[in-house]
Design an enzyme around this catalytic site. Structure first.
Site, PDB file in Angstrom:
ATOM      1  N   LYS A   1       0.860  -1.188   0.000  1.00 57.71           N
ATOM      2  CA  LYS A   1       0.000   0.000   0.000  1.00 57.71           C
ATOM      3  C   LYS A   1       0.897   1.239   0.000  1.00 57.71           C
ATOM      4  O   LYS A   1       1.923   1.255   0.685  1.00 57.71           O
ATOM      5  CB  LYS A   1      -0.894  -0.036   1.239  1.00 57.71           C
TER       6      LYS A   1
ATOM      7  N   SER B   1      -9.489   1.492   3.125  1.00 58.79           N
ATOM      8  CA  SER B   1      -8.707   2.356   2.256  1.00 58.79           C
ATOM      9  C   SER B   1      -7.711   1.590   1.381  1.00 58.79           C
ATOM     10  O   SER B   1      -7.220   2.128   0.391  1.00 58.79           O
ATOM     11  CB  SER B   1      -7.933   3.385   3.089  1.00 58.79           C
TER      12      SER B   1
ATOM     13  N   SER C   1      -9.638  -0.915   7.178  1.00 52.82           N
ATOM     14  CA  SER C   1      -9.070  -0.709   5.842  1.00 52.82           C
ATOM     15  C   SER C   1      -8.334  -1.892   5.242  1.00 52.82           C
ATOM     16  O   SER C   1      -7.982  -1.856   4.063  1.00 52.82           O
ATOM     17  CB  SER C   1      -8.145   0.512   5.846  1.00 52.82           C
TER      18      SER C   1
END
Lengths: 68, 470
Positions: B82, B157, B181
């Site tokens: 990420k 997210s 997330s």
């Protein structure tokens, strides 16, 4: 701010200014009006915190989960 | 070997082939790069791709393994991070153009550990800006798209992590989980996502959202791969003030396929909340399957579940706004408007509200601990709905119309408050073909039991073997 009485727009602008937000005129005002509505909704969602009986509880500030 | 088959093999399947020299890391990486090239125009999973660097690393891995210098089971396995995980020499944007040219000089601990284990970094993954949203929207680098239906969100997210893993673009990805997330995109994209116990995986070198609730963790297609990733990245890190000094077991050793005697509690409040009936049934079926395999299942009461949104909202918003206050003053007008709104609103949370939420957190944690003294795991849905359309501001959960953010975080936030380990695993598909997911939560640092039950469920089902139509 999770009090029962809603915050007035003037009080909101004053707090916003104190927090360093640009509360200027023009496009700034439209944004502040949107933020005002959003802040009111957020603070309303926190009112249930006042219903918790926390009289015997200290804040869990250590940021550490329970460890067995 | 068919390149697409390579892309859908797990690390547990690839590793023995690589170690035995039956499959070259170069072939593995090239297959994934080709898959990314083919599917990325639809998915938009990546912010930064590293094809040349990955192929060079694959050639080194091939040479090392040929020479008998294996670094272990992740040697030659593709990973992607990420884009809030700092990577030395590779830009790290946190999903914002404000940091479009930010190049860290040091790896975060997770990146360093993957590198040490011989895993090969394919690139940096798209995400909701500053990890502050559960849908996977990003105007700066483009919205993420769900592989099962590109009109739908990936969840966030860590949305790029969800889509990349589900679509065979990468074998192991990472997310960070502050309100769900990791587990939200895992559930909506039909993969496995583990939020480890707070403090078990180092946060060093990750852009914070909420110091007290940020959890880095792996996202994979199988529970076995999650265990393999945890073997590489878990453990004490003196660079992280919240890092726990605990022994790290071999997580793959817990994957026995046996759930006999595991006590599973099912909070009845989970099924009183807004919930798509299809998902409710799918989750009940999954729990029934675990019971038929020997688990002891019973309904439990978790009344403070209903306070979890207020407690976590106060903490998350205050901490996120404190961290990003200077950014807000400097570059507020460059933020995605919903992210800016959340960050600005957090400035209005008072110290008294924040501390009251922390008092509530103490009560909440006590109730969760009490429950987990009675049972080994808590089970329920990860999400009350399947992936909604991109930019939808409300979703229909059963008979309730609910704000998208509230709905998507409804079942995930409780375990960010406690810091207890929680995993999301696929448990079926809706009538429209979208993934549904089961969430299991265990005691602090009892990842072995969480993984054991999740793995046993995957051994008895084939939901995780289905492939999205692209």
């Amino acid at each position: 701010m999770a009090a029962e009485s809603p915050m007035t727009y003037d009080a909101f602008l004053s707090l916003a200014n104190e927090s360093g937000l640009d509360v200027g005129s023009g496009a700034g005002n439209a944004h502040m009006e949107e933020l005002y509505s959003y802040v009111k909704a957020v603070l309303a969602s926190l009112r249930s915190l006042n219903e918790l009986d926390v009289s015997q509880v200290e804040p869990d500030m250590a940021f550490m989960p329970f460890r067995e | 070997m068919d390149p697409l088959e390579i892309c859908y093999m797990s690390a547990g399947e690839l590793s023995p082939l690589i170690q035995s020299k039956a499959l070259s890391p170069v072939e593995v990486i090239q297959a994934h790069l080709d898959r990314i090239q083919e599917t990325e125009p639809v998915l938009n999973s990546f912010i930064t791709l590293l094809p040349e660097e990955a192929l060079a690393a694959a050639r080194r891995a091939e040479a090392d393994i040929q020479a008998g210098r294996s670094r272990g089971p992740l040697h030659g396995i593709p990973v992607a991070l990420k884009d809030l995980y700092n990577t030395a020499g590779v830009r790290t944007t946190s999903g914002s153009r404000i940091f479009d040219t930010f190049i860290p000089h040091e790896d975060c601990t997770v990146a360093a550990k993957f590198n040490q284990a011989g895993a090969i970094l394919l690139g940096k993954l798209n995400m909701h800006q500053f990890a502050y949203g559960p849908t996977g929207e990003n105007p700066d680098y483009g919205h993420m798209h769900n592989p099962w239906d590109p009109e739908m969100v990936t969840g966030g997210s860590s949305g790029g992590s969800g889509s990349a893993t589900a679509a065979g673009q990468c074998t192991i990805t990472t997310g960070s989980d502050t309100g769900g997330s990791i587990r939200i995109p895992a559930a909506l994209c039909g993969i496995v996502g583990l939020k480890p116990t707070y403090g078990l995986v180092s946060r060093f070198g990750l852009t914070p959202l909420s110091w007290s609730m940020d959890h880095p963790g792996p996202m994979t297609r199988t529970v076995e791969d999650t265990a393999m990733a945890m073997n590489a990245i878990a453990g004490y890190d003196p660079k992280d003030v919240a890092s726990a000094r605990v022994d790290v077991p071999d997580y793959t050793a817990s994957l026995t396929g046996d759930v006999s005697g595991v006590r599973i509690g099912v909070p009845k409040e989970f099924f009183d909340a807004p919930l798509d009936p299809q998902i409710g049934q799918g989750v009940r079926d999954a729990i029934a399957l675990l019971e038929s395999m020997g688990a002891q299942v019973r309904e439990v009461d978790f009344p403070m579940f209903n306070d979890s949104q207020a407690i976590s909202t106060a903490m998350l918003m205050a901490e996120a706004s404190a961290y990003h206050k200077d950014l807000l003053a400097r570059d507020g007008d460059k933020l995605y408007p919903p992210v800016r709104l959340r960050l600005e609103a957090g400035l209005f949370i008072t110290a008294a509200d924040y501390l009251r939420a922390q008092q509530g957190r103490a009560l909440f944690n006590q109730q969760a601990r009490d429950l987990l003294n009675e049972v080994d795991l808590l089970a329920g849905p990860t999400e009350p709905v399947t992936a909604p359309p991109i930019l939808a501001d409300h979703v229909q959960a059963g008979q309730h119309s609910v704000g998208t953010t509230s709905a998507l975080t409804q079942y995930t936030r409780p375990y960010n408050i406690t810091g207890f380990p929680a995993i999301s695993i696929p448990c079926g598909f809706s009538g429209s073909g979208m993934p549904m997911a089961l969430q299991l939560c265990g005691r602090p640092f009892d990842e072995p039991t969480v993984l054991r039950a999740a793995h046993a469920y995957q051994q008895a089902t084939d939901w995780h073997k289905r492939r999205p139509p692209l």
